[in-house]
Design a protein around this motif. Structure first.
Motif, PDB file in Angstrom:
ATOM      1  N   ASN A 208       5.454   4.754   2.253  1.00 21.13           N
ATOM      2  CA  ASN A 208       5.748   5.952   3.050  1.00 21.13           C
ATOM      3  C   ASN A 208       6.429   5.614   4.367  1.00 21.13           C
ATOM      4  O   ASN A 208       7.321   6.328   4.828  1.00 21.13           O
ATOM      5  CB  ASN A 208       4.458   6.726   3.324  1.00 21.13           C
ATOM      6  CG  ASN A 208       3.982   7.486   2.098  1.00 21.13           C
ATOM      7  OD1 ASN A 208       4.785   7.975   1.311  1.00 21.13           O
ATOM      8  ND2 ASN A 208       2.666   7.572   1.925  1.00 21.13           N
ATOM      9  N   ASP A 209       6.024   4.519   4.994  1.00 24.41           N
ATOM     10  CA  ASP A 209       6.556   4.160   6.311  1.00 24.41           C
ATOM     11  C   ASP A 209       7.965   3.584   6.249  1.00 24.41           C
ATOM     12  O   ASP A 209       8.599   3.403   7.299  1.00 24.41           O
ATOM     13  CB  ASP A 209       5.628   3.139   6.996  1.00 24.41           C
ATOM     14  CG  ASP A 209       4.323   3.758   7.461  1.00 24.41           C
ATOM     15  OD1 ASP A 209       4.211   4.989   7.412  1.00 24.41           O
ATOM     16  OD2 ASP A 209       3.411   3.003   7.856  1.00 24.41           O
TER      17      ASP A 209
ATOM     18  N   SER B 197       8.896   7.252   0.182  1.00 26.35           N
ATOM     19  CA  SER B 197       7.849   8.200  -0.201  1.00 26.35           C
ATOM     20  C   SER B 197       8.184   8.903  -1.505  1.00 26.35           C
ATOM     21  O   SER B 197       7.289   9.212  -2.306  1.00 26.35           O
ATOM     22  CB  SER B 197       7.633   9.226   0.914  1.00 26.35           C
ATOM     23  OG  SER B 197       8.843   9.897   1.219  1.00 26.35           O
TER      24      SER B 197
ATOM     25  N   THR C 144       0.831  -1.205   0.000  1.00 24.83           N
ATOM     26  CA  THR C 144       0.000   0.000   0.000  1.00 24.83           C
ATOM     27  C   THR C 144       0.868   1.258   0.000  1.00 24.83           C
ATOM     28  O   THR C 144       2.081   1.206   0.242  1.00 24.83           O
ATOM     29  CB  THR C 144      -0.894   0.033   1.246  1.00 24.83           C
ATOM     30  OG1 THR C 144      -0.050   0.154   2.421  1.00 24.83           O
ATOM     31  CG2 THR C 144      -1.741  -1.231   1.359  1.00 24.83           C
ATOM     32  N   ASP C 145       0.212   2.389  -0.254  1.00 24.14           N
ATOM     33  CA  ASP C 145       0.922   3.668  -0.168  1.00 24.14           C
ATOM     34  C   ASP C 145       1.576   3.827   1.199  1.00 24.14           C
ATOM     35  O   ASP C 145       2.700   4.330   1.309  1.00 24.14           O
ATOM     36  CB  ASP C 145      -0.059   4.825  -0.394  1.00 24.14           C
ATOM     37  CG  ASP C 145      -0.477   4.959  -1.851  1.00 24.14           C
ATOM     38  OD1 ASP C 145      -0.035   4.136  -2.679  1.00 24.14           O
ATOM     39  OD2 ASP C 145      -1.242   5.894  -2.159  1.00 24.14           O
ATOM     40  N   LYS C 146       0.881   3.412   2.250  1.00 27.83           N
ATOM     41  CA  LYS C 146       1.404   3.540   3.604  1.00 27.83           C
ATOM     42  C   LYS C 146       2.689   2.726   3.779  1.00 27.83           C
ATOM     43  O   LYS C 146       3.628   3.162   4.442  1.00 27.83           O
ATOM     44  CB  LYS C 146       0.357   3.103   4.621  1.00 27.83           C
ATOM     45  CG  LYS C 146       0.764   3.352   6.079  1.00 27.83           C
ATOM     46  CD  LYS C 146      -0.376   2.993   7.020  1.00 27.83           C
ATOM     47  CE  LYS C 146      -0.057   3.389   8.460  1.00 27.83           C
ATOM     48  NZ  LYS C 146       1.147   2.750   8.994  1.00 27.83           N
ATOM     49  N   ASP C 147       2.738   1.528   3.173  1.00 23.25           N
ATOM     50  CA  ASP C 147       3.951   0.703   3.264  1.00 23.25           C
ATOM     51  C   ASP C 147       5.147   1.436   2.670  1.00 23.25           C
ATOM     52  O   ASP C 147       6.253   1.431   3.236  1.00 23.25           O
ATOM     53  CB  ASP C 147       3.749  -0.630   2.530  1.00 23.25           C
ATOM     54  CG  ASP C 147       2.713  -1.523   3.209  1.00 23.25           C
ATOM     55  OD1 ASP C 147       2.656  -1.512   4.450  1.00 23.25           O
ATOM     56  OD2 ASP C 147       1.968  -2.216   2.489  1.00 23.25           O
TER      57      ASP C 147
END
Length: 637
Positions: A311-312, A316, A306-309
């Motif tokens: 970014n984290d 990013s 996911t996008d969160k994966d």
């Protein structure tokens, strides 16, 4: 601070990241790096001469500094570099060890350096492996005192072992230790085993300069070459100071540089995961590496990221460039999906736009280069089988005889069978006598070498017949660099390159498979690959070479990283078993072979585990679940 007189021109500039605690420079090749180090030493010698001062050098042995010594010898002979003002102190020596043994560091240093330069004999200091046990303690103290009497070491050259040892300072060594006797770590002895023809012949003790002795040097340069050293170099350069990795003590030295080649640098954070260091250029290779890494970190398949994966986990900016996780995931998934093919020679009458190999010509001439007489089936036995079954004109080219890997016991068994069949056969008598009266394990009579080579040759023919290749398509080159009769081999020469080029020119292949596994502990794979690359360079202007593709496989030590793989050939359980049977024909290499490396598993077990692991990695990324996969990377010449 780092010495100001370094003229190194590394492949990648040193970056002072939050991860790295020792100055290091990375070169594209160990040859280039070694020449630069040799010139720093030469400059130091000359600057001392100009001041009428003694130059005190601390010197290392092993394979890493050999090219440095060759360049110093060249400068002495061709440029007049004098060593008349040099006093040398070597790091270490096996104990006990006779000076004239081919395994002694006394022998090594004279063979590679001292016999070829004008250093006064009385200025050469190498720990003695013949000192009595009663005198050893005082001898070591005196060795350090002699270094101090000369004002300490001006320059210390080091290598590094897989345990993180420098000299023979094994894990547990104290930061303030002096020259002393030490018990060698098992891994150190395993790494030395090939040159001793087995770990049982490697001494268990050594004399070594201590960590404290080394750290007093005014300048330290440590050499590190090859993928085998990548992990310990990362730990040394980026890890915490610990007696368990003695080389980490060098983090405290004010003037140390690690000089390493590209392969040895690959585990450093700035190369392994550069997105964790700072902004990076997102080319296709880095993107592939990053997404595979992200899957491993998160425990997810590609299409579930996911996008969160992103970014984290420091990615990013990739997300910003790539548009969305969905777009990045789909592209990467398709890229890996397209590497998988059951048609390594190309699928006839198929759209080959997204396939790793061309559909035409439908039937290809194929060369499988095998450095040793078993690498073909060990490393690509399933692909080999597919190519034959699918009707391609497959040729197997064995580059070396592999004779040194046959034990005396195995050769004696065959010689005695020869004698039983033909009692009056003088050759068998000569071989039996030669083996029984050998005074050294390290050099064979020509008749013994020939028999050992024939054993490997007949095993190879048995295996290739089992796979289905006619004998006329099996070629034995017996490259000259290998045929020295000893463990030590010569560098690749023009004769080796010409022999390889002639064979390629004779067959005019559409495909070449070659061993790209440079982790081979005795270096034969690299020399064989160098010969192939040089031959391709010589032949590339021929028209038929425009239709020749080169695929690199890896041997029994490493596999390609997932993001590097450009062709993955699946194997069914039946094919895995057939590959195992083909390997079994190489009977002289089963059950505790002479050049096992650090992995005690038999080669067939290693091969199956490696192929199974590759399949599991593909499956974990969300691709099909295969029993095994053999992996290849294309080489563009």
């Amino acid at each position: 601070m780092v010495s100001n007189n370094i003229n190194y021109k590394p492949a990648g500039q040193f970056e002072d990241t939050r991860f790295e605690k020792i100055h290091n420079v990375i070169f594209s090749s160990s040859d280039e790096a070694s020449i630069c180090v040799a010139h720093e030493i030469a400059d130091l010698i000359k600057s001392k001469q100009a001041k009428n001062e003694v130059c005190v050098l601390g010197l290392a042995t092993g394979s890493s500094p050999i090219r440095v010594y060759e360049e110093l010898v060249r400068m002495h002979k061709e440029e007049g570099l004098s060593f008349s003002n040099v006093v040398s102190f070597n790091l270490d020596e096996y104990y006990p060890m006779e000076k004239n043994s081919i395994h002694s560091y006394h022998y090594f240093m004279h063979e590679h350096l001292f016999n070829h330069i004008d250093i006064p004999a009385e200025n050469v200091n190498i720990p003695s492996g013949t000192v009595s046990t009663e005198e050893l303690h005082q001898y070591c103290i005196d060795y350090d005192l002699k270094i101090n009497d000369y004002g300490g070491l001006d320059f210390q050259l080091l290598g590094i072992g897989r345990t993180g040892h420098i000299g023979f300072n094994e894990p547990g060594s104290h930061y303030n230790s002096g020259t002393r006797s030490i018990t060698l770590d098992h891994i150190t002895r395993v790494d030395a085993a090939p040159s001793f023809l087995g770990i049982d012949n490697v001494p268990k003790k050594a004399i070594t300069m201590g960590i404290g002795t080394v750290k007093k040097a005014k300048r330290i340069v440590l050499l590190g070459w090859g993928a085998n050293k990548a992990s310990i170099l990362k730990e040394t350069i980026e890890g915490e100071i610990s007696s368990e990795v003695p080389a980490t003590y060098l983090q405290e030295h004010h003037n140390t540089t690690f000089v390493i080649n590209k392969e040895a640098s690959e585990e450093l954070t700035r190369f392994k995961t550069p997105w964790l260091v700072g902004p990076c250029i997102w080319d296709d290779e880095i993107i592939g590496k990053a997404i595979v890494w992200l899957c491993e970190v998160t425990g997810k398949s590609i299409l579930r990221l996911t996008d969160k994966d992103y970014n984290d986990n420091g990615m990013s900016n990739l997300l910003a460039e790539g548009g969305s996780a969905y777009d990045l995931n789909i592209k990467m998934f398709n890229q890996l999906q397209h590497t998988i093919t059951g048609w390594p020679g190309g699928k006839p009458n198929a759209d080959d736009t997204s396939r790793p190999e061309r559909a035409q010509p439908e039937k290809k001439r194929v060369i499988i280069f095998s450095p040793h007489p078993d690498d073909d089936v060990i490393s690509m036995g399933g692909t080999f089988d597919r190519l034959v079954e699918q009707g391609h004109d497959v040729h197997v080219v064995y580059q070396t005889s592999g004779n040194i890997a046959v034990s005396d016991e195995e050769a004696l068994k065959f010689a005695e069978v020869m004698k039983d069949i033909s009692p009056n056969n003088g050759i068998s008598d000569s071989i039996i006598e030669s083996i029984n009266r050998k005074t050294t394990k390290y050099e064979d009579h020509i008749d013994v070498r020939n028999l050992k080579g024939l054993i490997r040759r007949r095993e190879s023919l048995a295996a290739t017949r089992f796979v289905g290749v006619p004998d006329e398509n099996i070629h034995f080159l017996d490259l000259p660099f290998y045929e020295t009769g000893t463990v030590k081999k010569n560098p690749v020469g023009e004769a080796d390159i010409e022999i390889v080029a002639n064979k390629i020119d004779e067959i005019k292949p559409h495909q070449i498979y070659a061993a790209g596994d440079l982790a081979d502990p005795h270096g034969t794979h690299k020399v064989c690959l160098d010969a192939i690359f040089a031959a391709l360079e010589n032949l590339k202007h021929n028209d038929y070479m425009n239709d020749c593709w080169v695929w690199l496989y890896r041997g029994a030590w490493h596999e390609w990283d997932i993001h590097q793989i450009e062709m993955a050939v699946p194997m069914s359980p039946d094919q895995v078993l057939k590959k195992r049977k083909a390997i079994f024909y190489h009977q002289s290499q089963k059950d505790g072979v002479m050049f096992q490396g650090s992995d005690t598993r038999e080669f067939w077990v290693r091969a199956e585990d490696r192929n199974s692991d590759t399949a599991k990695k593909y499956q974990s990324l969300g691709l099909a679940d295969y029993a095994a996969l053999e992996a290849f990377k294309r080489y563009h010449f």
